[in-house]
Design a protein around this motif. Structure first.
Motif, PDB file in Angstrom:
ATOM      1  N   PHE A  94       0.816  -1.215   0.000  1.00 61.97           N
ATOM      2  CA  PHE A  94       0.000   0.000   0.000  1.00 61.97           C
ATOM      3  C   PHE A  94       0.852   1.268   0.000  1.00 61.97           C
ATOM      4  N   ASN A  95       2.063   1.189   0.523  1.00 64.87           N
ATOM      5  CA  ASN A  95       2.920   2.378   0.602  1.00 64.87           C
ATOM      6  C   ASN A  95       3.619   2.704  -0.708  1.00 64.87           C
ATOM      7  N   HIS A  96       3.651   1.745  -1.646  1.00 62.67           N
ATOM      8  CA  HIS A  96       4.422   1.940  -2.880  1.00 62.67           C
ATOM      9  C   HIS A  96       3.574   1.890  -4.146  1.00 62.67           C
ATOM     10  N   LEU A  97       2.261   2.025  -4.007  1.00 67.13           N
ATOM     11  CA  LEU A  97       1.418   2.075  -5.200  1.00 67.13           C
ATOM     12  C   LEU A  97       1.714   3.358  -5.975  1.00 67.13           C
ATOM     13  N   ASP A  98       1.986   3.217  -7.254  1.00 63.64           N
ATOM     14  CA  ASP A  98       2.340   4.352  -8.096  1.00 63.64           C
ATOM     15  C   ASP A  98       1.085   5.122  -8.497  1.00 63.64           C
ATOM     16  N   HIS A  99       1.051   6.426  -8.221  1.00 67.37           N
ATOM     17  CA  HIS A  99      -0.138   7.238  -8.493  1.00 67.37           C
ATOM     18  C   HIS A  99      -0.456   7.312  -9.985  1.00 67.37           C
ATOM     19  N   ASP A 100       0.557   7.440 -10.813  1.00 61.85           N
ATOM     20  CA  ASP A 100       0.317   7.526 -12.260  1.00 61.85           C
ATOM     21  C   ASP A 100      -0.310   6.238 -12.787  1.00 61.85           C
ATOM     22  N   TRP A 101       0.190   5.097 -12.300  1.00 61.61           N
ATOM     23  CA  TRP A 101      -0.377   3.828 -12.749  1.00 61.61           C
ATOM     24  C   TRP A 101      -1.795   3.644 -12.235  1.00 61.61           C
ATOM     25  N   ILE A 102      -2.073   4.079 -11.011  1.00 62.01           N
ATOM     26  CA  ILE A 102      -3.438   3.987 -10.479  1.00 62.01           C
ATOM     27  C   ILE A 102      -4.409   4.733 -11.389  1.00 62.01           C
ATOM     28  N   LEU A 103      -4.051   5.954 -11.777  1.00 58.49           N
ATOM     29  CA  LEU A 103      -4.931   6.754 -12.632  1.00 58.49           C
ATOM     30  C   LEU A 103      -5.059   6.138 -14.020  1.00 58.49           C
ATOM     31  N   LYS A 104      -3.979   5.552 -14.538  1.00 62.28           N
ATOM     32  CA  LYS A 104      -4.062   4.884 -15.849  1.00 62.28           C
ATOM     33  C   LYS A 104      -4.965   3.663 -15.781  1.00 62.28           C
ATOM     34  N   PHE A 105      -4.834   2.873 -14.709  1.00 63.81           N
ATOM     35  CA  PHE A 105      -5.664   1.679 -14.570  1.00 63.81           C
ATOM     36  C   PHE A 105      -7.141   2.047 -14.445  1.00 63.81           C
ATOM     37  N   ILE A 106      -7.439   3.032 -13.608  1.00 61.55           N
ATOM     38  CA  ILE A 106      -8.836   3.446 -13.438  1.00 61.55           C
ATOM     39  C   ILE A 106      -9.365   4.076 -14.730  1.00 61.55           C
ATOM     40  N   GLY A 107      -8.518   4.868 -15.383  1.00 58.44           N
ATOM     41  CA  GLY A 107      -8.927   5.521 -16.626  1.00 58.44           C
ATOM     42  C   GLY A 107      -9.129   4.575 -17.786  1.00 58.44           C
ATOM     43  N   SER A 108      -8.656   3.337 -17.667  1.00 55.81           N
ATOM     44  CA  SER A 108      -8.855   2.381 -18.758  1.00 55.81           C
ATOM     45  C   SER A 108     -10.327   1.998 -18.916  1.00 55.81           C
ATOM     46  N   ARG A 109     -11.114   2.135 -17.847  1.00 57.78           N
ATOM     47  CA  ARG A 109     -12.542   1.781 -17.916  1.00 57.78           C
ATOM     48  C   ARG A 109     -13.464   2.930 -17.499  1.00 57.78           C
ATOM     49  N   ILE A 110     -12.952   3.903 -16.779  1.00 60.35           N
ATOM     50  CA  ILE A 110     -13.757   5.066 -16.372  1.00 60.35           C
ATOM     51  C   ILE A 110     -13.165   6.300 -17.047  1.00 60.35           C
ATOM     52  N   LYS A 111     -13.884   6.857 -17.990  1.00 61.15           N
ATOM     53  CA  LYS A 111     -13.369   7.987 -18.787  1.00 61.15           C
ATOM     54  C   LYS A 111     -13.796   9.343 -18.241  1.00 61.15           C
ATOM     55  N   ASP A 112     -14.628   9.358 -17.229  1.00 61.53           N
ATOM     56  CA  ASP A 112     -15.113  10.620 -16.678  1.00 61.53           C
ATOM     57  C   ASP A 112     -13.953  11.396 -16.045  1.00 61.53           C
ATOM     58  N   PRO A 113     -13.604  12.572 -16.537  1.00 62.63           N
ATOM     59  CA  PRO A 113     -12.473  13.331 -15.978  1.00 62.63           C
ATOM     60  C   PRO A 113     -12.705  13.772 -14.539  1.00 62.63           C
ATOM     61  N   ASN A 114     -13.970  13.918 -14.139  1.00 62.77           N
ATOM     62  CA  ASN A 114     -14.252  14.317 -12.757  1.00 62.77           C
ATOM     63  C   ASN A 114     -13.829  13.222 -11.777  1.00 62.77           C
ATOM     64  N   ILE A 115     -14.092  11.969 -12.134  1.00 65.28           N
ATOM     65  CA  ILE A 115     -13.693  10.843 -11.280  1.00 65.28           C
ATOM     66  C   ILE A 115     -12.179  10.772 -11.177  1.00 65.28           C
ATOM     67  N   LEU A 116     -11.495  10.927 -12.287  1.00 66.26           N
ATOM     68  CA  LEU A 116     -10.029  10.854 -12.289  1.00 66.26           C
ATOM     69  C   LEU A 116      -9.426  12.028 -11.516  1.00 66.26           C
ATOM     70  N   ARG A 117     -10.036  13.223 -11.649  1.00 65.50           N
ATOM     71  CA  ARG A 117      -9.515  14.383 -10.925  1.00 65.50           C
ATOM     72  C   ARG A 117      -9.668  14.199  -9.417  1.00 65.50           C
ATOM     73  N   LEU A 118     -10.832  13.730  -8.972  1.00 65.23           N
ATOM     74  CA  LEU A 118     -11.054  13.501  -7.549  1.00 65.23           C
ATOM     75  C   LEU A 118     -10.118  12.420  -7.013  1.00 65.23           C
ATOM     76  N   THR A 119      -9.894  11.375  -7.815  1.00 69.09           N
ATOM     77  CA  THR A 119      -8.979  10.315  -7.394  1.00 69.09           C
ATOM     78  C   THR A 119      -7.567  10.853  -7.220  1.00 69.09           C
ATOM     79  N   GLY A 120      -7.123  11.648  -8.179  1.00 70.50           N
ATOM     80  CA  GLY A 120      -5.789  12.230  -8.073  1.00 70.50           C
ATOM     81  C   GLY A 120      -5.642  13.142  -6.866  1.00 70.50           C
ATOM     82  N   ARG A 121      -6.667  13.932  -6.579  1.00 68.81           N
ATOM     83  CA  ARG A 121      -6.600  14.815  -5.413  1.00 68.81           C
ATOM     84  C   ARG A 121      -6.567  14.019  -4.111  1.00 68.81           C
ATOM     85  N   MET A 122      -7.312  12.937  -4.052  1.00 66.96           N
ATOM     86  CA  MET A 122      -7.292  12.087  -2.863  1.00 66.96           C
ATOM     87  C   MET A 122      -5.903  11.508  -2.628  1.00 66.96           C
ATOM     88  N   LEU A 123      -5.280  11.025  -3.713  1.00 66.20           N
ATOM     89  CA  LEU A 123      -3.965  10.400  -3.579  1.00 66.20           C
ATOM     90  C   LEU A 123      -2.895  11.422  -3.181  1.00 66.20           C
TER      91      LEU A 123
END
Length: 362
Positions: A120-149
């Protein structure tokens, strides 16, 4: 949302926050919402080390719960059956049952056990957003996820920016962990690795923990070499000292005899298992043994047929003896190996055990 849990850095409770709900909706609508830093606390582990736990503010928990539901609805149907962690109607006992089938009814000769270092301490933020963005294209979801991380951590009144990792204790961290493991390990194993193997291979994953079974030693060695490269590519690493390949399965004894070697016995495997799972109650270990072992295997482990009422008591006695030799003996009646009280499931198990004994007496 449960309002009785620990409070974040703002000290806001569920009851006090109720008046701010409309303000949160407005800030989300106009993209003005910004998560607050996370309060970090260290909790002790069984091995003497500590685990970092992230405590979020109540407002952030509400937003995370909405994000969790969306991600679960989108990614859940695509997860493989071998993924047992943090999913509805699945749990650790289901993972053990699947592993038991792989060992007893498939062509398993080698079991590979390893551990991901500080997952959990070494999850890469860029890869998390790429993985989520592969199926969820809504920019609002990706923006909120990035802000949380990127919200940051407050420990002892000192703020630290978070460049990697997803805090344990977050509402979203379980689904993020499953998405990461899906792409990094499980999908890769099912779609790419299995076609490269000479014989049978199988995988069971529970969150960041997993066990792989192989028919041939060369396949296990090849997979482990590729696995280290794969993990490194996604910012993760394996704990070499905890990784081991065990000659185990239906044919382990026969294969070892051909090579003039001694196979690792069930007793040795169970001894190591109890040592690594001291937090489990004695009755939980007994129940686990009954669910995952045939009478012949139980007899090989503990020297008695545990299917009889008397054998069940002997089975439990021998587990206590093994635990005592590991300096983790039960503290007394009604307590676990570490003194944790028995659960309701344990009481149900005891009643069933007594019912079996009564039927035999009748």
């Amino acid at each position: 949302m449960d309002g009785k849990k620990a409070l974040g850095i703002d000290g806001m409770t569920k009851e006090a926050y109720g008046e701010n709900l409309e303000d949160l909706v407005g800030r989300l609508k106009y993209h003005a919402y910004k998560p607050q830093p996370v309060r970090k606390v260290e909790i002790p582990k069984e091995n003497g080390q500590t685990r970092a736990l992230s405590i979020y503010c109540y407002e952030d928990k509400l937003v995370q719960e909405a994000l969790r539901r969306i991600r679960s609805a989108v990614f859940g149907p695509h997860f493989y059956e071998e993924m047992m962690g943090f999913r509805p109607n699945r749990g650790c006992h289901d993972a053990i049952r699947m592993l038991n089938i792989m060992i007893e009814k498939r062509y398993t000769n080698y079991v590979l056990e390893t551990d991901i270092k500080s997952f959990f301490n070494h999850l890469d933020h860029d890869w998390i957003l790429k993985f989520i963005g592969s199926r969820i294209k809504d920019p609002n979801i990706l923006r909120l996820t990035g802000r949380m991380l990127k919200a940051g951590i407050v420990e002892d009144y000192i703020y630290t920016a978070t460049e990697e990792g997803a805090g344990q204790g977050s509402v979203c961290s379980p689904i993020i962990a499953n998405i990461y493991m899906y792409y990094v390990l499980v999908w890769w194993f099912e779609e790419k690795i299995q076609s490269l193997m000479r014989g049978y291979c199988g995988l069971v994953a529970y969150a960041d923990d997993f066990v792989a079974c192989f028919q041939y030693k060369s396949d296990a060695e090849m997979f482990y070499g590729l696995l280290k490269k794969r993990m490194g590519h996604f910012g993760l690493g394996l704990q070499e000292e905890k990784s081991r390949r065990i000659g185990f399965g239906r044919f382990a004894q026969e294969n070892s005899a051909k090579k003039g070697k001694k196979a690792e016995t069930c007793r040795e495997v169970v001894h190591a298992y109890i040592k690594e799972n001291r937090h489990m109650s004695v009755d939980a270990l007994v129940l686990l043994g009954f669910q995952c072992a045939k009478p012949a295997v139980k007899q090989d482990i503990f020297g008695s047929d545990a299917c009889t009422p008397g054998g069940m008591d002997q089975f439990r006695h021998n587990i206590c003896s093994l635990a005592a030799r590991l300096q983790a003996s039960p503290s007394g009646k009604g307590a676990s190996v570490t003194g944790i009280p028995y659960t309701k499931k344990t009481l149900i198990f005891r009643r069933r055990k007594q019912a079996v004994a009564d039927r035999h007496k009748g």
